[in-house]
Scaffold this motif. Structure first.
Motif, PDB file in Angstrom:
ATOM      1  N   ASN A   1       7.950 -31.247  -2.620  1.00 38.16           N
ATOM      2  CA  ASN A   1       9.116 -31.962  -1.384  1.00 38.16           C
ATOM      3  C   ASN A   1       8.684 -32.261  -0.736  1.00 38.16           C
ATOM      4  O   ASN A   1       8.897 -34.540   0.101  1.00 38.16           O
ATOM      5  CB  ASN A   1      10.566 -31.001  -1.314  1.00 38.16           C
ATOM      6  N   LEU A   2       7.580 -31.659   0.115  1.00 37.70           N
ATOM      7  CA  LEU A   2       7.226 -32.422   1.581  1.00 37.70           C
ATOM      8  C   LEU A   2       6.227 -33.776   1.438  1.00 37.70           C
ATOM      9  O   LEU A   2       6.216 -34.785   1.980  1.00 37.70           O
ATOM     10  CB  LEU A   2       6.140 -31.168   1.903  1.00 37.70           C
ATOM     11  N   LEU A   3       5.217 -33.831  -0.193  1.00 39.15           N
ATOM     12  CA  LEU A   3       4.928 -34.934  -0.372  1.00 39.15           C
ATOM     13  C   LEU A   3       5.520 -35.746  -0.103  1.00 39.15           C
ATOM     14  O   LEU A   3       5.347 -37.380   0.066  1.00 39.15           O
ATOM     15  CB  LEU A   3       3.445 -34.419  -1.374  1.00 39.15           C
ATOM     16  N   GLU A   4       6.837 -36.257  -1.082  1.00 40.74           N
ATOM     17  CA  GLU A   4       7.481 -36.705  -1.791  1.00 40.74           C
ATOM     18  C   GLU A   4       7.824 -37.471  -0.122  1.00 40.74           C
ATOM     19  O   GLU A   4       8.333 -38.728  -0.314  1.00 40.74           O
ATOM     20  CB  GLU A   4       8.584 -36.425  -3.036  1.00 40.74           C
ATOM     21  N   MET A   5       8.143 -36.172   0.449  1.00 42.39           N
ATOM     22  CA  MET A   5       8.933 -37.054   1.938  1.00 42.39           C
ATOM     23  C   MET A   5       8.507 -37.618   2.891  1.00 42.39           C
ATOM     24  O   MET A   5       8.232 -38.974   3.441  1.00 42.39           O
ATOM     25  CB  MET A   5       9.599 -35.995   2.621  1.00 42.39           C
ATOM     26  N   LEU A   6       6.802 -37.665   2.844  1.00 38.80           N
ATOM     27  CA  LEU A   6       5.763 -37.898   3.442  1.00 38.80           C
ATOM     28  C   LEU A   6       5.232 -39.642   2.690  1.00 38.80           C
ATOM     29  O   LEU A   6       5.446 -41.063   3.259  1.00 38.80           O
ATOM     30  CB  LEU A   6       4.202 -37.484   3.263  1.00 38.80           C
ATOM     31  N   ASP A   7       5.974 -39.728   1.596  1.00 39.06           N
ATOM     32  CA  ASP A   7       6.094 -41.142   0.797  1.00 39.06           C
ATOM     33  C   ASP A   7       6.354 -42.011   1.003  1.00 39.06           C
ATOM     34  O   ASP A   7       6.663 -43.093   0.509  1.00 39.06           O
ATOM     35  CB  ASP A   7       5.165 -40.560  -0.600  1.00 39.06           C
ATOM     36  N   VAL A   8       7.511 -41.431   1.818  1.00 36.76           N
ATOM     37  CA  VAL A   8       8.796 -42.685   2.345  1.00 36.76           C
ATOM     38  C   VAL A   8       8.800 -42.748   3.729  1.00 36.76           C
ATOM     39  O   VAL A   8       8.880 -42.137   4.298  1.00 36.76           O
ATOM     40  CB  VAL A   8      10.529 -42.052   2.335  1.00 36.76           C
ATOM     41  N   TYR A   9       8.486 -44.632   4.112  1.00 38.65           N
ATOM     42  CA  TYR A   9       8.542 -44.584   5.004  1.00 38.65           C
ATOM     43  C   TYR A   9       9.666 -44.485   5.591  1.00 38.65           C
ATOM     44  O   TYR A   9      10.909 -45.009   5.225  1.00 38.65           O
ATOM     45  CB  TYR A   9       7.961 -45.679   5.461  1.00 38.65           C
ATOM     46  N   SER A  10       9.752 -43.767   7.192  1.00 38.07           N
ATOM     47  CA  SER A  10      11.281 -43.529   7.775  1.00 38.07           C
ATOM     48  C   SER A  10      11.104 -43.871   9.514  1.00 38.07           C
ATOM     49  O   SER A  10      11.408 -42.773   9.714  1.00 38.07           O
ATOM     50  CB  SER A  10      11.893 -42.103   7.136  1.00 38.07           C
ATOM     51  N   PRO A  11      10.996 -44.831   9.911  1.00 40.86           N
ATOM     52  CA  PRO A  11      10.217 -44.852  11.432  1.00 40.86           C
ATOM     53  C   PRO A  11      12.285 -45.180  11.316  1.00 40.86           C
ATOM     54  O   PRO A  11      12.906 -45.648  11.087  1.00 40.86           O
ATOM     55  CB  PRO A  11       9.580 -46.817  11.641  1.00 40.86           C
ATOM     56  N   SER A  12      12.333 -44.736  12.926  1.00 41.04           N
ATOM     57  CA  SER A  12      13.376 -44.620  13.585  1.00 41.04           C
ATOM     58  C   SER A  12      13.955 -46.282  13.255  1.00 41.04           C
ATOM     59  O   SER A  12      13.660 -47.024  14.222  1.00 41.04           O
ATOM     60  CB  SER A  12      13.150 -44.684  15.727  1.00 41.04           C
ATOM     61  N   GLY A  13      15.764 -45.999  12.884  1.00 39.70           N
ATOM     62  CA  GLY A  13      16.107 -47.214  12.630  1.00 39.70           C
ATOM     63  C   GLY A  13      15.928 -47.485  11.206  1.00 39.70           C
ATOM     64  O   GLY A  13      17.355 -48.099  10.678  1.00 39.70           O
TER      65      GLY A  13
END
Length: 403
Positions: free
Chosen positions: A20-32
């Motif tokens: 789950n952590l690796l998959e979360m890191l592969d999703v780009y999620s900057p503020s906004g």
């Protein structure tokens, strides 16, 4: 160690957590731009059988809130899913070097979010609904900017406790620095760059103002307690001319006992005398954001739980103050008691070298579960003794609680 916690510890799944952590890191999620990561997490939690509430912050931006247990949550696990912008859009994602997991947000704070989610999944897997603690999981947007996600949540809810998974190296921070953002603008007179004597250079004025500030005892890095950083400075760009405007922003992190208003007054006092040393100074000062710190002390139920859990995990408990700004300031101002505790190191957050030790992430999942279950037992004991849910003291015996 209670039977419930032993069952939950056994249900913590290291492989699932890492995935789950690796998959979360592969999703780009900057503020906004957090919607993609929220859609991923919403599906993850919904697939585990939970009703996931969206709390709208603005169009296409929302928090995710989940609860378990039979009563109103006394404690929320709180994680922010946004990151600072990527330094390199080709390399922001997950990278693995043994137990070190790197990538944008690995420490700040997708590692903490992943650990909270794993604690949540383990409690749901190990415990039938009637044995689950009354706790909440809150995944917010916007922390790296202005905390608008947490602000929306706090308009309608202020739990007794929040555990916020900012990177502390698993130190328990019941104290939190305050924060002040100071902006300075100097004005000058534009002239051709080859004839600087005909103009007034706003950049030179700004440099002298910053030097003047640094000489005051308030800003003495060796003797004072204020942590300050000149975050940015830029001037008007009008070609081959003497700049007639310069703007600078300073971040100030203030010890918990220091009132931001007193620091504002101190800065105004210092700059009011700057004109004596800087000819032709034209200066404006603004304070766009201020947030007071706090110190909850360590004579409380969560500290007691941690003192008993850390030896069980083979770790040494350290109490500390969180030096950066976080949503913890907002939670405290709303009447909640926030504990800042998470995997990773603050000093490498927001940098290309950001990484987290997976062993810390795994330990964090177990610590979060212990806090959820431990506070639940404290609450039950307190209700039985005092008829009230509102105060928890260290005299309640957690280890020996009946399950």
């Amino acid at each position: 160690m209670t039977a419930r916690l032993e069952e939950v510890f056994a249900a913590v799944d290291a492989a699932r957590l890492r995935r789950n952590l690796l998959e979360m890191l592969d999703v780009y999620s900057p503020s906004g731009k957090e919607e993609d990561i929220q859609l991923y997490l919403e599906d993850l939690l919904s697939s585990a059988g939970f009703y996931v509430e969206r709390q709208e912050v603005e169009e296409e931006r929302y928090n995710l809130r989940v609860t378990m247990g039979e009563d109103e949550p006394l404690l929320y696990l709180v994680g922010h899913v946004d990151t600072v912008p990527a330094w390199d859009l080709e390399e922001f994602g997950a990278r693995e070097e043994g137990d070190l997991i790197g990538g944008l947000g690995s420490a700040d704070m997708k590692g903490g979010c992943a650990a909270m989610i794993e604690a949540w999944l383990a409690m749901a897997q190990a415990l039938k609904p009637g044995r689950r603690p009354s706790v909440g999981l809150l995944l917010v947007v916007g922390e790296e900017e202005n905390g608008d996600g947490s602000a929306v949540f706090l308009k309608s809810c202020s739990p007794a406790w929040a555990v916020i998974g900012e990177p502390t190296g698993l130190s328990a921070c019941f104290a939190h620095y305050g924060y002040l953002e100071a902006g300075f603008v100097t004005h000058g007179v534009r002239s051709h760059s080859s004839l600087p004597e005909l103009g007034h250079n706003a950049v030179e004025s700004m440099l002298r103002v910053l030097l003047h500030l640094s000489k005051d005892p308030l800003f003495n890095r060796e003797q004072g307690n204020i942590v300050y950083s000149i975050r940015e400075m830029h001037s008007s760009q009008k070609g081959f001319v003497v700049p007639d405007r310069c703007e600078s922003w300073i971040d100030l992190h203030l010890p918990p006992e220091l009132d931001p208003e007193s620091v504002q007054q101190g800065i105004r006092r210092i700059v009011s005398s700057a004109g004596q040393y800087i000819p032709g100074l034209d200066l404006n000062v603004a304070f766009n954001f201020a947030s007071a710190g706090y110190n909850l002390g360590t004579d409380n139920a969560l500290a007691c739980i941690l003192e008993q859990v850390y030896p069980r995990l083979g770790r040494t408990l350290k109490f500390d103050s969180f030096r950066s700004h976080s949503d913890g300031n907002l939670f405290y101002a709303a009447g909640c008691r926030p504990l800042i505790l998470g995997p990773g190191a603050l000093e490498i957050s927001h940098t290309p070298e950001e990484q987290v030790d997976f062993a810390e992430v795994l330990a964090a999942a177990r610590i979060y579960a212990a806090l959820c279950l431990g506070l639940d037992r404290y609450a039950v004991l307190n209700l039985e003794r005092c008829g009230s849910w509102t105060s928890f003291d260290r005299q309640a015996t957690w280890v020996g609680c009946r399950d």
